[in-house]
Design a protein around this motif. Structure first.
Motif, PDB file in Angstrom:
ATOM      1  N   GLN A  69       0.908  -1.242  -0.110  1.00  0.00           N
ATOM      2  CA  GLN A  69       0.022   0.118  -0.220  1.00  0.00           C
ATOM      3  C   GLN A  69       0.864   1.303  -0.128  1.00  0.00           C
ATOM      4  O   GLN A  69       1.750   1.255   0.864  1.00  0.00           O
ATOM      5  N   GLY A  70       0.982   2.099  -1.115  1.00  0.00           N
ATOM      6  CA  GLY A  70       1.789   3.053  -1.214  1.00  0.00           C
ATOM      7  C   GLY A  70       3.263   2.615  -1.304  1.00  0.00           C
ATOM      8  O   GLY A  70       3.489   1.856  -1.898  1.00  0.00           O
ATOM      9  N   ASN A  71       4.196   3.360  -0.161  1.00  0.00           N
ATOM     10  CA  ASN A  71       5.575   2.723  -0.109  1.00  0.00           C
ATOM     11  C   ASN A  71       5.707   2.035   1.048  1.00  0.00           C
ATOM     12  O   ASN A  71       6.959   1.700   1.448  1.00  0.00           O
ATOM     13  N   GLY A  72       4.766   1.316   1.517  1.00  0.00           N
ATOM     14  CA  GLY A  72       4.784   0.332   2.502  1.00  0.00           C
ATOM     15  C   GLY A  72       4.009  -0.923   2.325  1.00  0.00           C
ATOM     16  O   GLY A  72       3.424  -1.047   1.177  1.00  0.00           O
ATOM     17  N   ALA A  73       4.389  -1.831   3.393  1.00  0.00           N
ATOM     18  CA  ALA A  73       3.822  -3.262   2.792  1.00  0.00           C
ATOM     19  C   ALA A  73       3.660  -3.977   4.362  1.00  0.00           C
ATOM     20  O   ALA A  73       4.012  -3.477   5.276  1.00  0.00           O
ATOM     21  N   VAL A  74       2.602  -4.906   4.232  1.00  0.00           N
ATOM     22  CA  VAL A  74       2.587  -5.688   5.473  1.00  0.00           C
ATOM     23  C   VAL A  74       2.986  -7.264   4.964  1.00  0.00           C
ATOM     24  O   VAL A  74       2.784  -7.471   3.858  1.00  0.00           O
TER      25      VAL A  74
END
Length: 139
Positions: free
Chosen positions: A55-60
Motif C-alpha cells: 500500500q503506497g510505499n509500505g507493506a505488510v
C-alpha cells in the motif's frame, strides 16, 4: 539507522486463521496490492506460508495460523493488532471499504493534529486505520 527511500524498513506482520480471506479483504476492500503469496500444505490443507501486500510505499506481511513456522508458533496466543496506513484520499478509500462490506468503527473524521482518518476492523479483529497523517521521519 539512516532513513532512506526505496524499501521500507518496518513491515507489520500478522497471522490469520484464514489468510486467503484476509488477502481478499485487504486487496478488495482496503486497496492493497499483492506483491507475493507463497502457499504450502499443512496436514493436507493449503495454507498461506507467507504473503506480502503493498500500500503506497509500505507493506505488510502475513501468513496462516497453524503453519508451524517459528513466527506462527510465537504468535499463537497473540491478540489482534492495529496498523496505520497513509492514504491520499480518505473519503474515497472509506467508500471502497464500505462497498466491500468492511466493519467501519469510525467514519472519516478530521483530527485535532491535522489528519483525516477512519478506522475499520478486518475479518479477524485487527484494527486498520487509514489517514492522511504522514510524519516526516527524516533523520
Amino acid at each position: 539507522m539512516t532513513v532512506t527511500s526505496g524499501r521500507p524498513s518496518i513491515y507489520p506482520t500478522l497471522v490469520y486463521a484464514d489468510a486467503k480471506a484476509a488477502i481478499r479483504q485487504l486487496t478488495e476492500a482496503f486497496g492493497f496490492t499483492e506483491l507475493s503469496v507463497y502457499e504450502g500444505v499443512v496436514d493436507g490443507v493449503g495454507v498461506v506460508m507467507h504473503a506480502e501486500l503493498v500500500q503506497g510505499n509500505g507493506a505488510v506481511m502475513l501468513g496462516s495460523k497453524g503453519s508451524g513456522g517459528v513466527f506462527d508458533t510465537a504468535m499463537k496466543d497473540a491478540g489482534p493488532c492495529g496498523v496505520y496506513v497513509v492514504v491520499d484520499d480518505v473519503d474515497a478509500h472509506h467508500r471502497r471499504a464500505v462497498e466491500h462490506g468492511a466493519d467501519v468503527l469510525m467514519p472519516p473524521t478530521d483530527q485535532d493534529y491535522g489528519s483525516r482518518d477512519y478506522m475499520a476492523r478486518d475479518l479477524e479483529g485487527n484494527i486498520w486505520s487509514f489517514g492522511t497523517y504522514a510524519p516526516d521521519i527524516q533523520a
